[in-house]
Design an enzyme around this catalytic site. Structure first.
Site, PDB file in Angstrom:
ATOM      1  N   LYS A 116      86.791  24.330  16.084  1.00  0.00           N
ATOM      2  CA  LYS A 116      86.211  24.925  17.302  1.00  0.00           C
ATOM      3  C   LYS A 116      84.857  24.296  17.611  1.00  0.00           C
ATOM      4  O   LYS A 116      83.977  24.279  16.746  1.00  0.00           O
ATOM      5  CB  LYS A 116      85.972  26.419  17.081  1.00  0.00           C
ATOM      6  CG  LYS A 116      87.138  27.302  17.364  1.00  0.00           C
ATOM      7  CD  LYS A 116      86.674  28.749  17.258  1.00  0.00           C
ATOM      8  CE  LYS A 116      87.814  29.715  17.337  1.00  0.00           C
ATOM      9  NZ  LYS A 116      87.345  31.092  17.154  1.00  0.00           N
ATOM     10  N   GLY A 117      84.692  23.836  18.819  1.00  0.00           N
ATOM     11  CA  GLY A 117      83.404  23.304  19.241  1.00  0.00           C
ATOM     12  C   GLY A 117      83.085  21.926  18.702  1.00  0.00           C
ATOM     13  O   GLY A 117      82.047  21.350  19.022  1.00  0.00           O
ATOM     14  N   ARG A 124      86.170  15.382  19.540  1.00  0.00           N
ATOM     15  CA  ARG A 124      87.517  14.889  19.204  1.00  0.00           C
ATOM     16  C   ARG A 124      87.552  14.106  17.891  1.00  0.00           C
ATOM     17  O   ARG A 124      88.361  14.394  17.001  1.00  0.00           O
ATOM     18  CB  ARG A 124      88.039  14.031  20.365  1.00  0.00           C
ATOM     19  CG  ARG A 124      89.535  13.940  20.432  1.00  0.00           C
ATOM     20  CD  ARG A 124      89.963  13.171  21.661  1.00  0.00           C
ATOM     21  NE  ARG A 124      89.504  13.803  22.890  1.00  0.00           N
ATOM     22  CZ  ARG A 124      89.398  13.191  24.069  1.00  0.00           C
ATOM     23  NH1 ARG A 124      89.728  11.914  24.176  1.00  0.00           N
ATOM     24  NH2 ARG A 124      88.961  13.836  25.133  1.00  0.00           N
ATOM     25  N   ASP A 129      81.827  30.641  21.255  1.00  0.00           N
ATOM     26  CA  ASP A 129      82.733  31.203  20.244  1.00  0.00           C
ATOM     27  C   ASP A 129      82.703  30.405  18.949  1.00  0.00           C
ATOM     28  O   ASP A 129      83.348  30.808  17.978  1.00  0.00           O
ATOM     29  CB  ASP A 129      84.175  31.244  20.765  1.00  0.00           C
ATOM     30  CG  ASP A 129      84.788  29.864  20.846  1.00  0.00           C
ATOM     31  OD1 ASP A 129      84.094  28.921  21.307  1.00  0.00           O
ATOM     32  OD2 ASP A 129      85.954  29.702  20.433  1.00  0.00           O
ATOM     33  N   SER A 189      84.315  19.476  25.301  1.00  0.00           N
ATOM     34  CA  SER A 189      85.566  18.816  25.688  1.00  0.00           C
ATOM     35  C   SER A 189      85.360  17.841  26.843  1.00  0.00           C
ATOM     36  O   SER A 189      84.808  18.190  27.885  1.00  0.00           O
ATOM     37  CB  SER A 189      86.605  19.857  26.106  1.00  0.00           C
ATOM     38  OG  SER A 189      87.752  19.207  26.624  1.00  0.00           O
ATOM     39  N   ARG A 190      85.886  16.628  26.646  1.00  0.00           N
ATOM     40  CA  ARG A 190      85.856  15.641  27.731  1.00  0.00           C
ATOM     41  C   ARG A 190      86.925  15.961  28.775  1.00  0.00           C
ATOM     42  O   ARG A 190      87.041  15.273  29.786  1.00  0.00           O
ATOM     43  CB  ARG A 190      86.061  14.232  27.162  1.00  0.00           C
ATOM     44  CG  ARG A 190      84.844  13.766  26.387  1.00  0.00           C
ATOM     45  CD  ARG A 190      85.055  12.501  25.592  1.00  0.00           C
ATOM     46  NE  ARG A 190      83.970  12.332  24.645  1.00  0.00           N
ATOM     47  CZ  ARG A 190      82.826  11.697  24.920  1.00  0.00           C
ATOM     48  NH1 ARG A 190      82.647  11.130  26.087  1.00  0.00           N
ATOM     49  NH2 ARG A 190      81.879  11.611  24.015  1.00  0.00           N
ATOM     50  N   ASN A 191      87.718  16.971  28.523  1.00  0.00           N
ATOM     51  CA  ASN A 191      88.728  17.426  29.492  1.00  0.00           C
ATOM     52  C   ASN A 191      88.254  18.653  30.271  1.00  0.00           C
ATOM     53  O   ASN A 191      89.057  19.299  30.956  1.00  0.00           O
ATOM     54  CB  ASN A 191      90.024  17.764  28.750  1.00  0.00           C
ATOM     55  CG  ASN A 191      90.656  16.537  28.107  1.00  0.00           C
ATOM     56  OD1 ASN A 191      90.978  15.578  28.801  1.00  0.00           O
ATOM     57  ND2 ASN A 191      90.801  16.550  26.789  1.00  0.00           N
TER      58      ASN A 191
HETATM   59  C1  G6P Z   1      86.120  22.073  22.385  1.00  0.00           C
HETATM   60  C2  G6P Z   1      87.173  22.629  21.464  1.00  0.00           C
HETATM   61  C3  G6P Z   1      87.443  21.698  20.316  1.00  0.00           C
HETATM   62  C4  G6P Z   1      87.745  20.301  20.824  1.00  0.00           C
HETATM   63  C5  G6P Z   1      86.562  19.776  21.618  1.00  0.00           C
HETATM   64  C6  G6P Z   1      86.803  18.396  22.188  1.00  0.00           C
HETATM   65  O1  G6P Z   1      84.895  22.245  21.806  1.00  0.00           O
HETATM   66  O2  G6P Z   1      86.748  23.879  20.947  1.00  0.00           O
HETATM   67  O3  G6P Z   1      88.528  22.203  19.577  1.00  0.00           O
HETATM   68  O4  G6P Z   1      88.006  19.420  19.743  1.00  0.00           O
HETATM   69  O5  G6P Z   1      86.330  20.681  22.699  1.00  0.00           O
HETATM   70  O6  G6P Z   1      87.818  18.478  23.156  1.00  0.00           O
HETATM   71  P1  G6P Z   1      88.492  17.229  23.865  1.00  0.00           P
HETATM   72  O7  G6P Z   1      89.272  17.836  24.998  1.00  0.00           O
HETATM   73  O8  G6P Z   1      87.381  16.335  24.362  1.00  0.00           O
HETATM   74  O9  G6P Z   1      89.330  16.538  22.863  1.00  0.00           O
HETATM   75 MG    MG Z   2      84.432  27.098  22.250  1.00  0.00          MG
END
Ligand code: G6P
Ligand code: MG
Length: 230
Positions: A59-60, A63, A184, A130-132
């Site tokens: 979490k957090g 990647r 979280d 997250s890059r998404n």
């Molecule tokens: C968030 C999620 C993580 C994830 C990270 C990168 O923090 O909690 O579990 O690895 O984003 O996400 P991405 O979409 O860039 O792989």
């Molecule tokens: Mg989070």
């Protein structure tokens, strides 16, 4: 300061809030199961053990950092280029699964919490590892509810470094000590504290013990309880 659900010790003259920073995954939307499915698929293809307990520690975490946690002692078997390919493959599967994401996946209380903040005239930022993040926000149709969206692409260090939170405060033109962050993940809570912000943790008080308040979920969010911070 230790976290006790719903309470915080006030020790100085209160400062009014300017902005509220929302994490995405696990605060606004339940994407953990989608990350889990994609990481499980990768782990299976590598014959590496992966389970929900290990998934919690991702979490957090960004990647490549998540991949390192998944690989554990197997990490030394692979080159950086191979790891990059693995991370790309996991992301390909994760992005594919976002097609099924919709408003039903918005977590309980999240929209109401955002509304409380906006109705109070405070600024809102979405701050995600997250890059998404932008794709997810678009799928949920909530992008316009944020004054700023900050992802790791514009900062040197990810959570638990404070960089991404400081960048968000700058985008909101808010002093960090006038900001409240909602997270979280332990990594996010730690980064917010280093940034000098007040923090609401969402989840387990034992895991999020650095937070000023810990709520089981955002249905318990009452802005009036946090309007003044110290
Ligand atoms: C968030 C999620 C993580 C994830 C990270 C990168 O923090 O909690 O579990 O690895 O984003 O996400 P991405 O979409 O860039 O792989
Ligand atoms: Mg989070």
């Amino acid at each position: 300061m230790s976290a006790v659900a719903g309470t915080r010790h006030v020790s100085a003259a209160p400062r009014p809030l300017t902005g509220v920073l929302f994490d995405l995954d696990g605060v606004i939307v339940d994407t953990a199961k989608l990350h889990y499915t994609a990481w499980s698929r990768l782990a299976q293809s590598l014959s590496v053990h992966f389970d929900e307990v290990l998934n919690q520690s991702l979490k957090g975490v960004d990647r490549l950092g998540s991949l390192e946690l998944l690989l554990g002692p197997h990490s030394r078997r692979f080159t950086l280029a191979e790891k990059q390919k693995m991370a790309d493959l996991k992301n390909h599967w994760y992005v594919e699964s976002l097609c099924d994401l919709g408003t039903d996946d918005i977590l309980p209380g999240a929209l109401d919490a955002l509304e409380q903040v906006r109705q109070a005239g405070l600024k809102t930022a979405l701050v995600s590892a997250s890059r998404n993040a932008t794709t997810v926000l678009d799928r949920l149709g909530v992008a316009e509810r944020f004054d700023a969206v900050v992802d790791p692409s514009g900062v040197a260090r990810g959570k638990p470094a404070p960089d991404i939170f400081i960048a968000a405060a700058q985008e909101l033109e808010a002093a960090p000590d006038r900001c409240l962050g909602i997270e979280d993940a332990a990594a996010g809570v730690a980064g917010l504290k280093v940034a000098g912000m007040a923090v609401i943790g969402v989840g387990d008080p034992l895991v999020l013990h650095e937070a000023d308040w810990v709520l089981p979920d955002l249905t318990h969010f009452r802005l009036s309880a946090y309007r003044s911070i110290t």
